[in-house]
Scaffold this motif. Structure first.
Motif, mmCIF file in Angstrom:
data_model
loop_
_atom_site.group_PDB
_atom_site.id
_atom_site.type_symbol
_atom_site.label_atom_id
_atom_site.label_comp_id
_atom_site.label_asym_id
_atom_site.label_seq_id
_atom_site.Cartn_x
_atom_site.Cartn_y
_atom_site.Cartn_z
ATOM 1 N N ASN A 281 0.837 -1.208 0.000
ATOM 2 C CA ASN A 281 0.000 0.000 0.000
ATOM 3 C C ASN A 281 0.869 1.254 0.000
ATOM 4 O OD1 ASN A 281 -2.387 -1.353 -0.040
ATOM 5 N ND2 ASN A 281 -2.772 -1.232 2.161
ATOM 6 N N TYR A 288 1.022 6.813 -6.985
ATOM 7 C CA TYR A 288 -0.215 7.551 -7.265
ATOM 8 C C TYR A 288 -0.138 8.996 -6.779
ATOM 9 C CZ TYR A 288 -1.984 3.158 -8.841
ATOM 10 O OH TYR A 288 -2.135 2.006 -9.551
ATOM 11 N N TYR A 295 -2.869 11.282 -14.227
ATOM 12 C CA TYR A 295 -3.303 9.882 -14.382
ATOM 13 C C TYR A 295 -4.307 9.751 -15.542
ATOM 14 C CZ TYR A 295 -5.684 5.504 -13.290
ATOM 15 O OH TYR A 295 -6.237 4.254 -13.372
ATOM 16 N N GLU A 331 -17.152 2.609 -4.822
ATOM 17 C CA GLU A 331 -15.927 2.104 -5.450
ATOM 18 C C GLU A 331 -14.793 2.272 -4.450
ATOM 19 O OE1 GLU A 331 -14.578 3.777 -9.199
ATOM 20 O OE2 GLU A 331 -12.974 2.287 -9.314
ATOM 21 N N SER A 333 -10.828 2.210 -3.872
ATOM 22 C CA SER A 333 -9.763 2.590 -4.824
ATOM 23 C C SER A 333 -10.368 3.309 -6.031
ATOM 24 C CB SER A 333 -8.911 1.390 -5.251
ATOM 25 O OG SER A 333 -9.545 0.564 -6.187
ATOM 26 N N ASN A 339 -14.439 5.785 -13.528
ATOM 27 C CA ASN A 339 -15.518 4.798 -13.739
ATOM 28 C C ASN A 339 -16.908 5.383 -13.514
ATOM 29 O OD1 ASN A 339 -13.770 2.577 -14.290
ATOM 30 N ND2 ASN A 339 -13.211 2.640 -12.124
ATOM 31 N N ASP A 353 -10.321 6.126 -1.429
ATOM 32 C CA ASP A 353 -8.988 5.884 -1.985
ATOM 33 C C ASP A 353 -7.923 6.200 -0.936
ATOM 34 O OD1 ASP A 353 -8.055 5.511 -5.132
ATOM 35 O OD2 ASP A 353 -6.500 6.350 -3.835
ATOM 36 N N ASN A 379 -8.429 3.253 3.637
ATOM 37 C CA ASN A 379 -7.822 2.022 3.147
ATOM 38 C C ASN A 379 -8.936 1.027 2.817
ATOM 39 O OD1 ASN A 379 -6.402 -0.314 2.740
ATOM 40 N ND2 ASN A 379 -5.159 -0.136 4.617
ATOM 41 N N ALA A 380 -8.872 0.458 1.606
ATOM 42 C CA ALA A 380 -9.910 -0.483 1.176
ATOM 43 C C ALA A 380 -9.959 -1.712 2.075
ATOM 44 C CB ALA A 380 -9.645 -0.907 -0.267
ATOM 45 N N CYS A 396 -11.648 -1.262 -9.043
ATOM 46 C CA CYS A 396 -11.037 -1.412 -10.371
ATOM 47 C C CYS A 396 -9.612 -0.896 -10.343
ATOM 48 C CB CYS A 396 -11.782 -0.564 -11.396
ATOM 49 S SG CYS A 396 -13.369 -1.223 -11.817
HETATM 50 C C1 LIG Z 1 -4.854 2.246 -11.172
HETATM 51 S S1 LIG Z 1 -5.667 3.301 -10.047
HETATM 52 C C2 LIG Z 1 -7.337 2.946 -10.482
HETATM 53 C C3 LIG Z 1 -8.220 4.127 -10.255
HETATM 54 C C4 LIG Z 1 -9.671 3.918 -10.731
HETATM 55 N N1 LIG Z 1 -10.317 2.892 -10.005
HETATM 56 C C5 LIG Z 1 -9.712 3.641 -12.225
HETATM 57 O O1 LIG Z 1 -10.154 2.555 -12.613
HETATM 58 O O2 LIG Z 1 -9.339 4.537 -13.001
HETATM 59 C C6 LIG Z 1 -5.484 2.422 -8.516
HETATM 60 C C7 LIG Z 1 -5.999 3.216 -7.326
HETATM 61 O O3 LIG Z 1 -6.029 2.334 -6.194
HETATM 62 C C8 LIG Z 1 -5.722 3.109 -5.053
HETATM 63 N N2 LIG Z 1 -5.322 2.189 -3.972
HETATM 64 C C9 LIG Z 1 -4.252 1.386 -3.944
HETATM 65 N N3 LIG Z 1 -4.237 0.682 -2.784
HETATM 66 C C10 LIG Z 1 -5.344 1.042 -2.084
HETATM 67 C C11 LIG Z 1 -5.896 0.670 -0.827
HETATM 68 N N4 LIG Z 1 -5.310 -0.240 -0.041
HETATM 69 N N5 LIG Z 1 -7.035 1.252 -0.423
HETATM 70 C C12 LIG Z 1 -7.661 2.179 -1.212
HETATM 71 N N6 LIG Z 1 -7.182 2.573 -2.410
HETATM 72 C C13 LIG Z 1 -6.038 2.007 -2.846
HETATM 73 C C14 LIG Z 1 -4.614 4.013 -5.539
HETATM 74 O O4 LIG Z 1 -4.416 5.115 -4.689
HETATM 75 C C15 LIG Z 1 -5.129 4.378 -6.913
HETATM 76 O O5 LIG Z 1 -5.896 5.547 -6.878
#
Ligand SMILES: C[S@@+](CC[C@H](N)C(=O)[O-])C[C@H]1O[C@@H](n2cnc3c(N)ncnc32)[C@H](O)[C@@H]1O
Length: 488
Positions: A281, A288, A295, A331, A333, A339, A353, A379-380, A396
């Motif tokens: 994480n 990010y 992004y 959603e 993350s 999305n 996120d 945190n997810a 996603c």
């Molecule tokens: C590739 S981006 C995808 C963003 C969006 N869902 C999309 O499809 O465009 C991955 C996202 O996951 C988030 N992320 C990574 N680990 C996470 C966690 N443990 N809890 C919440 N968010 C997380 C990152 O901060 C980032 O914004």
């Protein structure tokens, strides 16, 4: 349902043509006079203000010093230092209009937000001249128009307007004509066409007026006290205590019965503890936080170069969720909220996120697309919501590299209502290897991974219903969908 992405030859041609122009800009000065400000406005606009300013000063200064080192006076240390000092002042003055735009434009309505850049580009050199700062030169109407063109292209690009292509093309035709005229018209047509001191001072006055306007029009955030139904679903991710809104010194915060307190910063409740940013994480959070501002642009540019119709891809996998107007959707993350654009109007949107930078850009996107979503920094793997809060829960693009994927799935299931629909979508190992491990921006994060990506079907509890795996984009992505049993 088709799961492959439609292709678009037109956007591929436009992308390659635009890239060629930007490369040409490095070699042909009239083209560079147009492409440089566009790149500057875009780059500084996508960064946190201080970081964007410092990087841009470095971009302006370092190549000049490397290629012009012979000009550094060798007569003595004092002259060398003086030379370097002036080079630094010139770079800072050159970057200042972009920084000014970065700070002021987001607070101005509509097309008015294109004005700070050209106004500052004319005003700053005049001010420097008036203050006898030797590096400045006169600028005028043409400078104004070039920088206004740059600000307009970036504005249209940010608003994802199809007109961008037209303005871009028209601008370069005008610039080409101008370059030819200059070439054949000789000195009669000077680049800056100075039209007098009055114009420069008018620009300075207008820039100051816009700054004052921006200062007194901060970006308004919705109050959490006005969202009692949403707040009723919130709980501490650490103790499970229900939360309520308090206002302290004019600022809102969430507080639990035992006194646990969560701040609300710029309209986003923050539920992170330092330990949430450890392991994978923490590692990917750095990525990010760095790329959050661009992004969306990476997705659009890469998609255009490959001639992919990204809308059709998003529509494909988002339709797997079967969201209906009125559904509450979470959603985890959420990133920049890309999305959400593909969900029906009337769905009640929530996004969580780990990255403040991604969430800031998500907030900007929601404003830009005139959408509304409740956003949370968290945190997810430990969600700040009560059990059975949402009709639909999905994640996603982030799931593969969560520190604890099993815990994240358990949390998604916990906060879904009985009968609720869930989805986990992400890249396959093949895609991570062929793309992220090769790209210069992401390579250092994805090579030397401890584990390969596997489709996490084994982490979905067997009691879930309608479990289905779909391969997307020719096997580069997977989507697992399932339902929480209605009797749960
Ligand atoms: C590739 S981006 C995808 C963003 C969006 N869902 C999309 O499809 O465009 C991955 C996202 O996951 C988030 N992320 C990574 N680990 C996470 C966690 N443990 N809890 C919440 N968010 C997380 C990152 O901060 C980032 O914004």
């Amino acid at each position: 349902m088709p799961t492959n992405v439609k292709s678009s030859r037109r956007s591929q041609i436009v992308a390659w043509a635009a890239a060629s122009l930007f490369i040409l800009g490095n070699f042909i000065s009239p083209v560079g006079a147009l492409t440089g400000p566009i790149l500057g406005a875009w780059f500084v606009g996508t960064q946190k203000p201080r970081r964007g300013f410092l990087w841009m000063v470095a971009f302006a200064l370092v190549p000049g010093l490397i290629f012009g080192w012979r000009k550094i006076p060798l007569a003595g240390a004092v002259q060398s230092l003086e030379y370097l000092g002036w080079a630094l002042v010139a770079a800072v003055l050159g970057v200042f209009p972009f920084a000014f735009r970065r700070l002021v434009s987001p607070r101005l309505p509509g097309f008015l937000s294109t004005l700070p850049l050209p106004l500052a580009a004319v005003a700053i050199p005049s001010l420097a001249l008036a203050l006898h700062i030797g590096v400045a030169s006169t600028t005028g109407l043409i400078t104004f128009l070039i920088f206004w063109f740059a600000a307009t292209v970036v504005w249209l690009w940010n608003h994802q307007s199809r007109v961008t292509d037209l303005v871009f093309g028209a601008g370069f035709i005008v610039a080409g004509g101008f370059a030819l005229l200059r070439h054949f018209g000789g000195a009669a047509l000077s680049v800056n066409l100075p039209i007098g001191v009055t114009f420069s001072w008018s620009c300075l006055g207008a820039a100051l007026l816009l700054s004052v306007w921006a200062l007194f029009h901060p970006i308004k955030q919705r109050s959490w006290a006005d969202r009692p139904q949403t707040v009723a679903l919130l709980q501490s991710p650490f103790t499970g205590d229900p939360l309520h809104v308090i206002v302290e010194k004019g600022r809102e915060a969430l507080i639990g019965n035992s006194g646990e307190r969560f701040p609300i910063r710029k309209g986003i409740p923050a539920f992170l503890k330092p330990e949430d940013l450890t392991g994978d994480n923490g590692k990917y959070n750095q990525l990010y936080e760095t790329i959050g501002g661009f992004y969306d642009d990476i997705q659009r540019v890469v998609g255009a170069f490959r001639g992919l119709e990204l809308d059709s891809y998003f529509e494909n996998y988002m339709s797997l969720l079967e969201v209906k107007p009125g559904d509450s959707v979470l959603e985890t993350s959420v990133g920049t909220g890309l999305n959400f654009k593909y969900l029906p109007h009337g769905a009640k949107l929530s996004g969580l996120d780990l990255s403040p930078e991604m969430l800031t850009n998500c907030q900007n996107n929601m404003l830009r697309w005139k959408m509304d979503a409740d956003l949370y920094l968290g945190n997810a793997e430990s969600l700040p919501f009560a059990d059975a809060s949402f009709d639909v829960v999905f994640t996603c693009g982030g799931f593969n590299f969560f520190s604890d994927r099993a815990k994240a799935i358990r949390e998604m299931i916990r906060v879904a209502k009985p009968g609720g629909h869930l989805m986990i979508e992400d890249e396959t190992e093949e895609y991570v290897k062929s793309t992220y491990e090769k790209s210069p921006i992401t390579r250092s994060f994805y090579s030397n991974r401890k584990q390969v990506v596997t489709i996490p079907i084994d982490l979905v509890p067997p009691e879930m219903e309608d479990i289905h795996v779909e391969m997307l984009k020719d096997g580069k992505f997977y989507a697992i969908t399932f339902r929480k049993p209605a009797s749960a």
